[in-house]
Design an enzyme around this catalytic site. Structure first.
Site: not given
Ligand code: S3P
Length: 441
Positions: A28, A323, A398
């Site tokens: 981000r 995760d 992971r």
């Molecule tokens: C993330 C959201 C999650 C997570 C990913 C990172 C993010 O995924 O599993 O590792 O940075 O917004 P999902 O939005 O598919 O749940």
């Protein structure tokens, strides 16, 4: 080329470590740097392969990205509405977050963009992002089977603001819609039935956007964004990633006699489900100090080897530890009694089918487990886990790290077929674990 890695049992783990910057916030930071006016200075950025792909994409879309030193980056943005059409396809490698969030950004701008990735990303569902984007006016020029990458998007002259209920608990869907909403006039609203990580909302506010977040139902949230703001560059301090901290944390719990410190880990409540669960299992985790880094609470954790007991993990906790289930399953293998992790359907569409990969890995180590509908059930062996298996990682960082952690405590070594993908999120993992007294090679 796959790089097999083996973990062996040695003595207790000891020492103090700081894990790299949070992956979600790092992606981000690059994206907001691109969309802001002025120069965004970032410290603590995760320099893993996934984030580097997002940095490359930001450059291709017009940002000027400088690397000043370890974790220190500057991004000069183009402003909302100012994206340049990239000359080539954007290759996001293994990164679901980078690709999906950038689809939101690009799909709402009047440019044509092609997204691609590695064999893992090419299997992952993108329809969940394309559906709201189509409502906002994005044209899907081409797509892989079932809406997968490689796919090409053409954004409208001006995106339409929408109100969108996310069909699954996903911060990536929420974020893609909000990022697209930046380019739309009026209000874009996202409603989620289960609150998911809120880094996008926090960063929007940090960069000066008008965002209102209110509770929705029992566990959900409603986010309303006023479109077409002028985002102002703002400094970003990336705190240490709790999803990476999970690996030394579980290792210290299961390797007898261990006693370690994990410094300044982000404790955002929407990311802290693993800590809650491990404490319910009897884990000895204490907070040594607390602080604030870049608007996020952080804590230094002291973790000591613990006799764990099996628990039931409720489905509503999944978004806050999504995760962390692979490494929780490893912890559960060393616990006394059964652990049932409920409502894990989203694990099937991560970097690999993590339900299947975890089940196969645990069985290879001699642990009894089963997938019952969307639940994962692990029969803990109370510390005496045989190990000795070879684990297929399916391009999933992971899965690789979880089973290497396991191998530090099993009787026989554990091997993973490929440790190369660890570099996507935690490039220093092997050195860090060996620095604590592990034996990974
Ligand atoms: C993330 C959201 C999650 C997570 C990913 C990172 C993010 O995924 O599993 O590792 O940075 O917004 P999902 O939005 O598919 O749940």
């Amino acid at each position: 080329m796959p790089v097999p890695v083996t973990a062996r049992r040695r003595g207790p783990l000891a020492g103090s470590v700081r894990v790299p910057g949070d992956k979600s916030i790092s992606h981000r930071a690059m994206i907001f740097g691109l969309l802001a006016i002025g120069e965004t200075a970032i410290t603590g950025l995760l320099e893993g392969e996934d984030v580097m792909r997002t940095a490359d994409a930001a450059r291709a879309l017009g940002a000027i990205v400088h690397h000043d030193g370890p974790g220190a980056w500057r991004v000069r943005g183009v402003g909302v509405g100012g994206l340049r059409e990239p000359a080539d396809r954007l290759d996001f490698g293994n990164a679901g977050t980078g690709s999906r969030l950038m689809m939101g950004v690009c799909g709402a701008h009047p440019i044509t963009t092609t997204f691609d990735g590695d064999a893992s990303l090419r299997k992952r569902p993108m329809r969940r992002i394309l559906d709201p984007l189509e409502l906002m006016g994005t044209v899907i020029v081409s797509q892989g089977e079932g809406g997968r990458v490689p796919l090409t998007l053409r954004g409208p002259k001006e995106a339409l603001p929408i109100t969108y209920r996310t069909p699954v608990a996903s911060a990536q869907i929420k974020s893609a819609v909000l990022l697209a909403g930046l380019a739309a006039p009026g209000e874009t609203t996202v409603i989620e039935a289960e609150a998911t990580r809120d880094h996008t909302e926090r960063m929007l506010i940090h960069f000066g956007a008008d965002v209102v977040v209110t509770p929705e139902g029992v566990h959900g949230r409603k986010i309303v964004l006023k479109g077409q703001p002028e985002l102002q560059a703002a400094p970003i301090v990336v705190p240490a990633d709790p999803s990476s901290a999970a690996f030394p944390l579980v290792a210290a719990l299961i390797v007898p006699g261990s006693d370690i410190l994990i410094e300044s880990v982000m404790t955002n409540p929407l990311r802290s489900g693993l800590l809650t669960t491990l404490r319910e299992m009897g884990a000895d985790i204490t907070i040594e100090s607390q602080a604030n880094e870049g608007g996020e609470a952080v804590a230094t954790l002291r973790v000591r080897a613990s006799a764990l007991k099996g628990v039931v993990v409720p489905p509503e906790r999944a978004p806050s530890m999504i995760d962390e289930y692979p490494v929780l399953a490893v912890a559960a293998s060393f616990a006394t009694g059964t652990t049932r992790m409920c409502g894990l359907q989203e694990l099937r569409v991560k970097e690999s089918d993590r339900l299947a990969a975890v089940e196969a890995g645990l069985k290879a180590a001699g642990v009894t487990c089963a997938i019952e509908s969307d639940d994962l059930v692990v029969e803990g062996l109370g510390g005496a886990v045989a190990g000795g298996g070879i684990v297929a990682t399916h391009l999933d960082h992971r899965i690789a790290m979880s089973f290497l952690v396991m191998g530090l405590a099993t009787r026989k070594p554990m091997q993973v077929d490929d440790g190369a993908m660890i570099a996507t999120s935690f490039p220093s993992f092997i050195a860090l674990m060996n620095g604590l007294g592990g034996e990974l090679a």
